[in-house]
Motif scaffolding. Sequence first.
Motif, mmCIF file in Angstrom:
data_model
loop_
_atom_site.group_PDB
_atom_site.id
_atom_site.type_symbol
_atom_site.label_atom_id
_atom_site.label_comp_id
_atom_site.label_asym_id
_atom_site.label_seq_id
_atom_site.Cartn_x
_atom_site.Cartn_y
_atom_site.Cartn_z
ATOM 1 N N SER A 111 0.811 -1.223 0.000
ATOM 2 C CA SER A 111 0.000 0.000 0.000
ATOM 3 C C SER A 111 0.840 1.266 0.000
ATOM 4 C CB SER A 111 -0.946 -0.001 1.210
ATOM 5 O OG SER A 111 -1.858 -1.074 1.124
ATOM 6 N N GLU A 131 -5.583 5.624 -4.007
ATOM 7 C CA GLU A 131 -6.206 4.690 -3.071
ATOM 8 C C GLU A 131 -5.695 3.292 -3.364
ATOM 9 O OE1 GLU A 131 -10.719 3.371 -1.580
ATOM 10 O OE2 GLU A 131 -10.439 5.039 -2.982
ATOM 11 N N VAL A 166 -6.765 -0.789 -2.753
ATOM 12 C CA VAL A 166 -7.821 -1.722 -2.369
ATOM 13 C C VAL A 166 -7.220 -3.117 -2.274
ATOM 14 C CG1 VAL A 166 -9.971 -2.833 -3.104
ATOM 15 C CG2 VAL A 166 -9.683 -0.367 -3.376
ATOM 16 N N SER A 207 -7.737 -6.649 -2.705
ATOM 17 C CA SER A 207 -8.751 -7.314 -3.528
ATOM 18 C C SER A 207 -9.378 -8.530 -2.856
ATOM 19 C CB SER A 207 -8.143 -7.705 -4.878
ATOM 20 O OG SER A 207 -7.000 -8.522 -4.697
ATOM 21 N N ASP A 264 -10.503 -8.443 0.122
ATOM 22 C CA ASP A 264 -11.476 -7.887 1.082
ATOM 23 C C ASP A 264 -12.765 -7.547 0.333
ATOM 24 O OD1 ASP A 264 -12.975 -6.096 2.730
ATOM 25 O OD2 ASP A 264 -11.155 -5.659 3.878
ATOM 26 N N GLN A 293 -14.154 -3.960 0.819
ATOM 27 C CA GLN A 293 -13.416 -2.923 0.093
ATOM 28 C C GLN A 293 -13.774 -2.946 -1.388
ATOM 29 O OE1 GLN A 293 -9.180 -2.346 0.717
ATOM 30 N NE2 GLN A 293 -9.270 -3.279 2.758
ATOM 31 N N ALA A 316 -17.342 -1.564 -2.135
ATOM 32 C CA ALA A 316 -17.451 -0.112 -1.989
ATOM 33 C C ALA A 316 -17.176 0.627 -3.295
ATOM 34 C CB ALA A 316 -16.502 0.376 -0.898
ATOM 35 N N HIS A 317 -16.571 -0.053 -4.256
ATOM 36 C CA HIS A 317 -16.224 0.577 -5.534
ATOM 37 C C HIS A 317 -17.099 0.078 -6.694
ATOM 38 C CE1 HIS A 317 -12.551 2.758 -4.335
ATOM 39 N NE2 HIS A 317 -12.420 1.796 -3.437
#
Length: 347
Positions: free
Chosen positions: A211, A221, A223, A225, A227, A230, A233-234
């Motif tokens: 990250s 950002e 993410v 993958s 999760d 997460q 949310a996109h």
Amino acid sequence: MFSCVGYGTKASEQPLGPFSFERRDCGPRDVQIDILYCGVCHSDLHQARNEWGNTIYPCVPGHEIVGRVARVGAEVTRFKEGDLAGVGCMVDSCRTCAACKEGLEQYCEQGFTPTYNGNDPSGGPTFGGYAKAVVVDQDFVLKVPANLDLAGVAPLLCAGITTYSPLRHWQVGPGQKVGIVGLGGLGHMGVKLAHAMGASVVLFTTSPGKSEDARRLGADEVVISKDEAQMAAHANSFDLIVDTVAAPHDINSYLALLKRDKTLVQVGAPGEPLAVQVFNLIMKRRSFAGSLIGGIAETQEMLDFCAEHGITADIEMIAIQDIEAAYSRMLKSDVKYRFVIDMQTLQ
């Protein structure tokens, strides 16, 4: 013909080692380049070990070449002795098909001539950039910007153009949200380039430890993958996703993140087919596409763009004698983010 020294192999089970071979002399339209740096691409390993089943032996890999012009043919107008020059993944094409006429030599209907593991016009196989010198038709030689670190430029000629081409084709720019899947040799260039184009960049990775580096490279950002929360949310929010992962993986979770009429483009090449849930495409008229390097004009455009924005690859320099160790580390993804050979170490 002239004698050239390089590093190559004569069989899939043999490690790379010193290898002498013949290069064609510099013809009327040719440029002879003394090689300074050569990037190490994963395809070099595939070809050296015949993992794609099409290797022509003996094999001298290398298609991310940066050097200095040593000689030019009588009809050469674009280069002169002493110029910085580069050679990427191809050294010729048919030049007459529709794709070639449009400057899309990478999609040549006859098949482009690869920098190595192809058929040289003078007969025999093409030999790549793990060598002291290379001779290439001027139409397939690139001008290397002098303001960039030359070693860091070398991977731009494969990893750079492989990610630049889809970003340009799908017209990435300010106000768009772009996803990059994977943070390796290709992915780190995708992040840098998409950021420089003004997009909001989201990096997808399975590794939380990447990250901080992703943000350093230009991601807005990151993410994880794996999760699901997460990822969810996109949903329905991306204008383009560029997938650089070359291992088998589930692409359907990424397709679900695209807006209506938007595209997931695959540039990583897994060895096994990827399963697509067609309803991910049907319900939002989404597209699943592929992209292969870029034509010569677009590759030059990419180099000029990188010069303007100060972009090079993040590299680790190695001596040619360490190439097998580099291959072993590459298989473990133990490099940030591209090995580059200092060809001065080739004696």
